[in-house]
Write a protein that holds these residues in place. Structure first.
Motif, mmCIF file in Angstrom:
data_model
loop_
_atom_site.group_PDB
_atom_site.id
_atom_site.type_symbol
_atom_site.label_atom_id
_atom_site.label_comp_id
_atom_site.label_asym_id
_atom_site.label_seq_id
_atom_site.Cartn_x
_atom_site.Cartn_y
_atom_site.Cartn_z
ATOM 1 N N ASP A 180 0.758 -0.965 -0.106
ATOM 2 C CA ASP A 180 0.119 -0.149 -0.048
ATOM 3 C C ASP A 180 0.781 1.320 0.029
ATOM 4 O O ASP A 180 2.174 1.191 0.331
ATOM 5 C CB ASP A 180 -0.863 0.090 1.079
ATOM 6 C CG ASP A 180 -0.159 0.130 2.542
ATOM 7 O OD1 ASP A 180 0.023 1.380 2.763
ATOM 8 O OD2 ASP A 180 0.112 -0.894 3.007
ATOM 9 N N GLU A 198 1.127 4.060 1.703
ATOM 10 C CA GLU A 198 1.802 4.266 3.013
ATOM 11 C C GLU A 198 2.828 3.577 3.392
ATOM 12 O O GLU A 198 3.827 4.254 3.650
ATOM 13 C CB GLU A 198 0.555 4.385 4.120
ATOM 14 C CG GLU A 198 1.272 4.800 5.333
ATOM 15 C CD GLU A 198 1.473 6.250 5.320
ATOM 16 O OE1 GLU A 198 1.275 7.323 4.325
ATOM 17 O OE2 GLU A 198 2.049 6.966 6.384
ATOM 18 N N THR A 199 2.642 2.283 3.215
ATOM 19 C CA THR A 199 4.183 1.539 3.769
ATOM 20 C C THR A 199 4.988 1.686 2.754
ATOM 21 O O THR A 199 6.390 1.781 3.198
ATOM 22 C CB THR A 199 3.431 -0.250 3.621
ATOM 23 O OG1 THR A 199 2.293 -0.308 4.513
ATOM 24 C CG2 THR A 199 4.667 -0.922 3.752
ATOM 25 N N ARG A 213 5.885 4.569 1.221
ATOM 26 C CA ARG A 213 6.182 5.799 1.562
ATOM 27 C C ARG A 213 7.311 5.608 2.584
ATOM 28 O O ARG A 213 8.265 6.035 2.733
ATOM 29 C CB ARG A 213 5.140 6.809 1.948
ATOM 30 C CG ARG A 213 5.627 8.060 2.110
ATOM 31 C CD ARG A 213 4.526 9.117 2.608
ATOM 32 N NE ARG A 213 4.268 8.712 3.850
ATOM 33 C CZ ARG A 213 4.853 8.867 5.187
ATOM 34 N NH1 ARG A 213 5.936 9.279 5.215
ATOM 35 N NH2 ARG A 213 4.315 8.710 6.255
ATOM 36 N N VAL A 214 6.603 4.963 3.581
ATOM 37 C CA VAL A 214 7.685 4.622 4.735
ATOM 38 C C VAL A 214 9.087 4.112 4.445
ATOM 39 O O VAL A 214 10.232 4.387 4.782
ATOM 40 C CB VAL A 214 7.119 3.883 6.080
ATOM 41 C CG1 VAL A 214 7.932 3.688 7.073
ATOM 42 C CG2 VAL A 214 5.949 5.092 6.509
ATOM 43 N N ILE A 215 8.736 2.878 3.697
ATOM 44 C CA ILE A 215 10.061 2.325 3.335
ATOM 45 C C ILE A 215 11.055 3.223 2.559
ATOM 46 O O ILE A 215 12.203 3.323 2.608
ATOM 47 C CB ILE A 215 9.785 1.040 2.481
ATOM 48 C CG1 ILE A 215 8.924 -0.081 3.338
ATOM 49 C CG2 ILE A 215 10.983 0.483 1.846
ATOM 50 C CD1 ILE A 215 8.326 -1.141 2.729
ATOM 51 N N GLU A 254 11.223 6.339 2.191
ATOM 52 C CA GLU A 254 11.802 7.336 2.948
ATOM 53 C C GLU A 254 13.053 6.943 3.804
ATOM 54 O O GLU A 254 13.837 7.687 3.995
ATOM 55 C CB GLU A 254 10.652 8.038 3.994
ATOM 56 C CG GLU A 254 10.841 9.548 4.642
ATOM 57 C CD GLU A 254 9.910 9.721 5.456
ATOM 58 O OE1 GLU A 254 8.682 9.865 5.030
ATOM 59 O OE2 GLU A 254 9.914 9.961 6.612
ATOM 60 N N ASN A 255 12.597 5.661 4.414
ATOM 61 C CA ASN A 255 13.564 5.305 5.385
ATOM 62 C C ASN A 255 15.164 4.729 4.772
ATOM 63 O O ASN A 255 16.203 4.922 5.021
ATOM 64 C CB ASN A 255 13.223 4.388 6.495
ATOM 65 C CG ASN A 255 12.550 4.908 7.585
ATOM 66 O OD1 ASN A 255 13.111 5.297 8.384
ATOM 67 N ND2 ASN A 255 11.148 4.911 7.298
ATOM 68 N N ILE A 303 17.012 7.532 3.745
ATOM 69 C CA ILE A 303 17.811 8.011 4.962
ATOM 70 C C ILE A 303 19.083 7.371 5.016
ATOM 71 O O ILE A 303 20.252 7.777 5.371
ATOM 72 C CB ILE A 303 17.027 8.151 6.171
ATOM 73 C CG1 ILE A 303 16.027 9.184 6.116
ATOM 74 C CG2 ILE A 303 17.850 8.380 7.519
ATOM 75 C CD1 ILE A 303 14.859 9.157 7.390
ATOM 76 N N ILE A 304 18.879 6.073 5.165
ATOM 77 C CA ILE A 304 19.935 5.000 5.277
ATOM 78 C C ILE A 304 21.055 5.294 4.237
ATOM 79 O O ILE A 304 22.209 5.339 4.477
ATOM 80 C CB ILE A 304 19.433 3.571 5.264
ATOM 81 C CG1 ILE A 304 18.639 3.228 6.481
ATOM 82 C CG2 ILE A 304 20.793 2.655 5.243
ATOM 83 C CD1 ILE A 304 17.830 2.276 6.362
ATOM 84 N N LEU A 360 15.723 -3.537 6.713
ATOM 85 C CA LEU A 360 14.610 -2.938 6.349
ATOM 86 C C LEU A 360 14.098 -3.361 4.967
ATOM 87 O O LEU A 360 12.972 -3.903 4.690
ATOM 88 C CB LEU A 360 14.793 -1.384 5.952
ATOM 89 C CG LEU A 360 13.940 -0.487 5.580
ATOM 90 C CD1 LEU A 360 12.820 -0.471 6.407
ATOM 91 C CD2 LEU A 360 14.463 0.772 5.240
ATOM 92 N N ASP A 403 12.229 -6.888 5.780
ATOM 93 C CA ASP A 403 11.132 -6.416 6.104
ATOM 94 C C ASP A 403 10.163 -6.182 5.141
ATOM 95 O O ASP A 403 9.064 -6.542 5.053
ATOM 96 C CB ASP A 403 11.134 -5.209 7.131
ATOM 97 C CG ASP A 403 11.628 -5.866 8.744
ATOM 98 O OD1 ASP A 403 11.847 -6.828 8.733
ATOM 99 O OD2 ASP A 403 12.219 -4.903 9.413
ATOM 100 N N PHE A 428 6.544 -8.040 3.769
ATOM 101 C CA PHE A 428 5.396 -7.390 3.869
ATOM 102 C C PHE A 428 4.854 -7.812 2.476
ATOM 103 O O PHE A 428 3.418 -7.809 2.243
ATOM 104 C CB PHE A 428 5.377 -5.815 3.902
ATOM 105 C CG PHE A 428 6.081 -5.354 5.029
ATOM 106 C CD1 PHE A 428 5.775 -6.098 6.129
ATOM 107 C CD2 PHE A 428 6.643 -3.995 5.427
ATOM 108 C CE1 PHE A 428 6.430 -5.449 7.640
ATOM 109 C CE2 PHE A 428 7.328 -3.878 6.368
ATOM 110 C CZ PHE A 428 6.918 -4.157 7.553
#
Lengths: 233, 283
Positions: free
Chosen positions: A173, A175-176, A178-180, A182-183, A186-187, A221, A224, A228
């Motif tokens: 989805d 939102e998931t 987006r979070v992945i 984004e992180n 960052i990494i 990550l 994970d 998902f």
């Protein structure tokens, strides 16, 4: 603290052989005398023992869930086929010689099957300088992990997991995703910054460990994220 | 009520009992555990301990409840309900709890055994827990209070807070702060990529404390009379201490070491881009 920076290399280079029982009696006795008075070298020895013990324990652990075994098999060059257990090779064994990059690489590989137990042991870097000394191979020059391909297996695993994620994005989805994303960004930025720092200071134990730590996070990550995608099948 | 009694009777006979219920009570004995799996159901899960050897499950929408051997399984109906569902569950305090969801906010209060919670999009709040207490969320904060044992907390995109806890502590975020307060532990590992890390708890003489982030500030409370060898590493940040320390060694790669008291504990604090601050607890 007993012992100062720059005085340990001749000793830390011998610790692996010491643990293996390969030193002649007089050298062994000299190492033991040094260990009795040097906190830093004693700490390195303790770390090496922990690494060996954990590697031995972890060697028979089943792999993580979901996609990892298949990916591990591909990374190791096996033809695609039945899922099999991830293997642990780098430092398991009585004749291993230890260098920091090799230990870091080993920690990354093992972390993928162990939930990070070995990484925890490695990350308990107690001495201010001993790991840097331990990192020196027999030839004398420090070999930074990032530059000599010691991360090859982990990098290959990351690349493979990124490919899987790219192919599976539609199953996640927004939102998931987006979070992945984004992180991961960052990494990736962190990895980039550490690599640049390592280019200037390739022998830094801190930077090498920090790079390994950050790559481990990316690997986790991505694992994970892979989990998902399989959950939503 | 008839459904509840029927379920009781079947359980007494020891068989596996699947059921679709909105209000269920199961009698359980020590050694049992609860597995709650709500899949992709949007859910709010509230689990509270009570002093009865019974598991009570209440939900406004039908819920799948079964018991096989010593395992009580609670799950969302298939296909999942469209609306967000609230699960209110009562369990014996001793009961190990295993909760899995995708879009679930989870609250657990008064747990006295192992607790494991995993969600993708949701907050996790655990009070209590004894043994292995683990919480993992991708997009949601994780709060653990009053746990004992081996405590593991992870949030990818929000903060982690562990307070008044004891045992082996492992806290990790990718993009969020880590706050450890009132920690009684000889083994602490707190890591982040993009977040501050704060530790406040007595430094034990035999302890190992590793606090490391890439972007963020690391703050460590060190009580008077502590015994620790402290290693500080920062690439682009700086180091400060509210109490006087004497740097005993300076490494070549922006590492500093100082010894407090006998130096028996080990503290490693590092931040690539952030500052590192040592202070007295509570200040």
């Amino acid at each position: 603290m007993k012992g100062g920076y720059g005085m340990h290399e001749e000793w830390t280079d011998r610790l692996s052989a010491y643990l293996d029982g390969d030193l002649p009696p007089e050298t062994r006795a000299a190492v033991e005398r040094h260990l009795a008075g040097c906190d830093a070298c004693a700490a390195v020895l303790e770390e090496l023992r922990e690494v060996i013990a954990l590697a031995a324990e972890l060697g028979d652990l089943p792999p993580g869930r979901e996609l990892w075994p298949e990916i591990a098999a591909r990374v190791e060059g096996s033809p695609a086929g039945p899922v099999r257990r991830a293997t642990v090779r780098p430092i398991h064994g009585g004749r291993a010689r230890f260098r920091l990059p090799a230990l870091i690489a080993a920690s990354l590989v093992l972390a993928t099957v162990s939930g990070g137990a070995l990484w925890r042991a490695l990350s308990r870097n107690p001495g201010p300088d001993a790991p840097a000394s331990a990192a020196r191979p027999a030839t004398g020059a420090v070999r930074p992990a990032a530059d000599v391909g010691e991360f090859g297996q982990a990098s290959a695993a990351i690349a493979e997991l990124e490919r899987v994620l790219m192919e599976s994005r539609s199953r996640l989805d927004s939102e998931t995703l987006r979070v992945i994303d984004e992180n991961l960004a960052i990494i990736d930025q962190a990895i980039d910054e550490v690599r640049r720092a390592l280019a200037e200071d390739p022998g830094s134990a801190y930077l090498n460990l920090h790079l390994a730590d950050t790559m481990r996070r990316k690997l986790q990550l991505l694992r994970d994220a892979g989990a998902f995608t399989t959950q939503t099948l | 009520m008839l459904k509840i009694l029927a379920l009781h009777a079947a359980l007494t006979l020891g068989g596996a009992v699947p059921a679709l219920e909105v209000d269920t009570i199961l009698r359980v004995s020590r050694g049992s555990r609860l597995d709650l799996e709500v899949g992709v159901q949007q859910a709010r899960i509230e689990i509270r301990a009570w002093d009865r050897d019974e598991v009570s499950v209440q939900s406004a929408a039908p819920v799948r409840v079964s018991m096989t051997g010593a395992v009580v399984r609670v799950g969302s109906p298939q296909p999942p309900a469209r609306q967000r569902t609230t699960y209110e569950i009562r369990v014996p305090a001793w009961m190990p709890l295993n909760v899995n969801g995708t879009m679930a906010d989870v609250t657990i209060e008064g747990a006295g055994g192992d607790v494991s919670v995993e969600t993708v999009m949701g907050t996790i709040r655990i009070t209590g827990g004894d043994g292995r207490v683990a919480a993992k969320s991708m997009q949601g904060s994780v709060t653990i209070e009053g746990a004992r044992g081996r405590i593991e907390a992870f949030s990818a995109n929000q903060g982690v807070r562990i307070s008044d806890a004891s045992g082996q502590i492992q806290a990790e975020t990718l993009n969020g702060s880590v706050r450890l307060e009132g920690i009684e532990s000889s083994d602490v590992l707190a890591t982040s990529t993009n977040g501050n890390i704060e530790f406040d708890g007595p430094i034990r003489s035999d302890g190992r404390y590793r606090l490391t982030t890439h972007n963020g500030r690391v703050t460590v409370g060190v009580q008077e009379g502590a015994n620790a060898t402290v290693t500080v590493s920062t690439y682009n940040g700086r180091y400060t201490s509210s109490f006087p320390v004497s740097i005993t060694e300076t490494g070549p790669d922006r590492r500093y070491t100082f010894v407090i008291g006998t130096g028996s504990a080990r503290i490693e604090a590092s931040s690539f881009n952030g500052n590192i601050e040592f202070r007295r607890p509570g200040r």
